[in-house]
Design a protein around this motif. Structure first.
Motif, PDB file in Angstrom:
ATOM      1  N   VAL A  66       4.663   5.755  -5.427  1.00  0.00           N
ATOM      2  CA  VAL A  66       4.700   5.724  -7.075  1.00  0.00           C
ATOM      3  C   VAL A  66       3.544   6.621  -7.436  1.00  0.00           C
ATOM      4  O   VAL A  66       3.977   7.349  -8.301  1.00  0.00           O
ATOM      5  N   GLY A  67       2.514   6.618  -6.627  1.00  0.00           N
ATOM      6  CA  GLY A  67       1.361   7.377  -7.252  1.00  0.00           C
ATOM      7  C   GLY A  67       1.637   8.875  -6.803  1.00  0.00           C
ATOM      8  O   GLY A  67       1.016   9.830  -7.765  1.00  0.00           O
ATOM      9  N   ARG A  68       2.197   9.386  -5.966  1.00  0.00           N
ATOM     10  CA  ARG A  68       2.050  10.646  -5.370  1.00  0.00           C
ATOM     11  C   ARG A  68       3.401  11.358  -5.252  1.00  0.00           C
ATOM     12  O   ARG A  68       3.295  12.546  -4.570  1.00  0.00           O
ATOM     13  N   ARG A  69       4.516  10.632  -5.326  1.00  0.00           N
ATOM     14  CA  ARG A  69       5.783  11.301  -5.078  1.00  0.00           C
ATOM     15  C   ARG A  69       6.590  11.515  -6.385  1.00  0.00           C
ATOM     16  O   ARG A  69       6.336  10.599  -7.185  1.00  0.00           O
ATOM     17  N   ALA A  71       0.757  -1.233  -0.143  1.00  0.00           N
ATOM     18  CA  ALA A  71       0.214   0.116   0.055  1.00  0.00           C
ATOM     19  C   ALA A  71       1.107   1.172   0.024  1.00  0.00           C
ATOM     20  O   ALA A  71       0.740   2.138  -0.569  1.00  0.00           O
ATOM     21  N   LYS A  72       1.888   1.066   0.733  1.00  0.00           N
ATOM     22  CA  LYS A  72       2.926   2.381   0.836  1.00  0.00           C
ATOM     23  C   LYS A  72       3.397   2.627  -0.355  1.00  0.00           C
ATOM     24  O   LYS A  72       3.708   3.765  -0.813  1.00  0.00           O
ATOM     25  N   TRP A  73       3.815   1.400  -1.211  1.00  0.00           N
ATOM     26  CA  TRP A  73       4.385   1.586  -2.503  1.00  0.00           C
ATOM     27  C   TRP A  73       3.529   2.284  -3.439  1.00  0.00           C
ATOM     28  O   TRP A  73       3.870   3.073  -4.305  1.00  0.00           O
ATOM     29  N   VAL A  74       2.183   1.918  -3.359  1.00  0.00           N
ATOM     30  CA  VAL A  74       1.065   2.825  -4.099  1.00  0.00           C
ATOM     31  C   VAL A  74       1.436   4.254  -3.924  1.00  0.00           C
ATOM     32  O   VAL A  74       1.424   4.783  -5.034  1.00  0.00           O
ATOM     33  N   SER A  75       1.288   4.686  -2.837  1.00  0.00           N
ATOM     34  CA  SER A  75       1.324   6.193  -2.360  1.00  0.00           C
ATOM     35  C   SER A  75       2.573   6.579  -2.975  1.00  0.00           C
ATOM     36  O   SER A  75       2.587   7.785  -3.558  1.00  0.00           O
ATOM     37  N   GLU A 128       9.526  11.826   3.143  1.00  0.00           N
ATOM     38  CA  GLU A 128       8.527  11.834   4.047  1.00  0.00           C
ATOM     39  C   GLU A 128       8.016  10.352   4.524  1.00  0.00           C
ATOM     40  O   GLU A 128       7.070   9.817   4.716  1.00  0.00           O
ATOM     41  N   ARG A 156       5.733   3.592  10.309  1.00  0.00           N
ATOM     42  CA  ARG A 156       4.806   2.942  11.086  1.00  0.00           C
ATOM     43  C   ARG A 156       4.311   1.760  10.063  1.00  0.00           C
ATOM     44  O   ARG A 156       3.993   0.850  10.591  1.00  0.00           O
ATOM     45  N   PHE A 157       4.422   2.127   8.799  1.00  0.00           N
ATOM     46  CA  PHE A 157       3.948   1.317   7.720  1.00  0.00           C
ATOM     47  C   PHE A 157       4.644   0.001   7.996  1.00  0.00           C
ATOM     48  O   PHE A 157       3.953  -1.223   7.306  1.00  0.00           O
TER      49      PHE A 157
END
Lengths: 250, 250
Positions: A149-152, A143-147, A233, A237-238
């Motif tokens: 790749v998607g938003r950074r 899930a962290k990888w999604v954000s 950023e 925690r993830f």
DNA sequence: CGAGGTCTTGACGTGCTTCAAGTGCTGTGG
DNA sequence: CCACAGCACTTGAAGCACGTCAAGACCTCG
């Protein structure tokens, strides 16, 4: 050989214990697992996309990646497995889905039968929960990888990967967050980050020029952890570690 | 109210049975679960990032998203939950990680105590395995999202999401792959796809102009499934459904 | 009837890709 | 011990997908 696989099981157990309590009996049962050692050369695929196997794959040494392949042949790495990680724990309950596994670097694996793992999970509920919990870690990272790749943007994305691998290798006892092995080519780094090799190269250069990281001989040296984590950023925690990885000095 | 929650549990059970065999006793135990119904308005957050809760969240009606938030406030949706999905099944074994949950559309949820779910998993090993297996589905979908966002351009990415939601809603009995509810704004669609709202708008237009999809009243109508799946390079195996969803006519 | 969210459109900027060429390393065989 | 093949890395120039900024149209609901 036997030494290697014992050390790997020990490391796997350590990974489980980091998040789940296990009784002595359960711990012994994990360490009693048997498998056979398979060496894989760098860039060799271990499991082809869609292929089904009867055994899980514990990383003893090296680096393994799960990947998805597009019809034009380009790949996206969806998870990385460092020594002590069990690549296919989820396939104990789910047959493989369409993912492939590849050896990013020269790798030693220990193949353990799904049936053996399943038996363990049935016999010891504590182990079943530990296994289940371990697979949720993978979900959380994905899930962290999604954000990521998607938003950074590229720079931040790469910094985040470095932070993640730094903490994970430190936790596995293979390196420290400030200096750890990352035996990937820039090409493979691109596959993990959703970038072209060319842009990986240029992005890496900016990180180096700003004095945040140095790379040599397939190792990453983090010169300024705090700043790198800021660029990324990074919020650990993830990774679902019960011990706070923040605790260690930067 | 009670009617609603019964129907939701039934749907949840159906989702589990789609992948895991359960005895009559186990099925009855699932249906006997109790929780309280909570209605949430569109755009209201259900769980804030980092917050911990003692209960899982079964979607009765509406649409829920898990999201990660960047420091500048932009969000990335990392998973979508349709009616019958249990949002926080993994938190039965892992405390929440830093994710938030938000109601994408007006939503009815059933809150079920983690402790109740955990008891069930301890008492019935079959249920434990079913729960575990269910969480692997989430991992698989998350991994696919990584490759979707990392390696596909906007048009293909959007097509892939439509295909995924189409199959999932069809499986849940809420619509068909050719016509299903998707109560998201273009803004939220952007948060799921890693795109800006403006670009979502333009991309959607190309799909409409090419006669692949039509949207009206928060529903997606797929005019040509086959072509849409081609654009998406959609391979449904990652949804881990034992019944082949391909079987149904295009 | 006005307020605010949603969708739409246009003009412009930029992060990343693409294409292409060249350098440096490492290992292998003659 | 050198020659050469192959891969990893680097660099430059040009193009494009997508982002940003800004404004206006539409819709819904109080």
């Amino acid at each position: 050989m036997i030494r290697n696989s014992d050390a790997a099981l020990q490391r796997f157990l350590g990974r489980l214990l980091c998040r789940s309590p296990l009784t002595d009996t359960e711990q012994a049962a994990i360490l009693d697992l048997r498998g056979h050692v398979v060496r894989v050369a760098a860039h060799r695929d271990i499991v082809l996309p869609g292929e089904e196997t009867g055994s899980a794959c514990l990383v003893v040494d090296g680096l393994v990646a799960r990947f998805d392949q597009m019809s034009n042949g380009t790949r996206q790495i969806t998870s990385l497995y460092i020594p002590g990680d069990m690549c296919d724990l989820h396939s104990v309950v789910s047959p493989t889905a369409g993912w492939g596994l590849t050896a990013v670097a020269p790798t030693v694996t220990l193949r353990i039968l799904h049936s053996d793992l399943r038996e363990l999970a049935i016999k010891y509920p504590g182990i079943a929960f530990a296994f289940w919990r371990d697979t949720t870690v993978e979900t959380s990272i994905a899930a962290k990888w999604v954000s990521n790749v998607g938003r950074r943007e590229a720079r931040s994305r790469m910094a985040h990967l470095f932070c993640e691998i730094g903490i994970r290798t430190e936790r596995a006892g293979i390196g420290t967050r400030n200096d750890f092995p990352l035996p990937m080519t820039q090409n493979q780094l691109g596959d993990a980050l959703g970038l072209t090799p060319v842009h990986v190269n240029r992005t890496l250069q900016t990180l180096r020029q700003d004095g945040l990281v140095a790379t040599e001989n397939r190792r990453v040296h983090v010169a300024r952890w705090k700043e790198l984590a800021d660029v990324a950023e990074f919020d650990p925690r993830f990774l679902l570690m019960t011990e706070r990885p923040d605790a260690v000095a930067a």
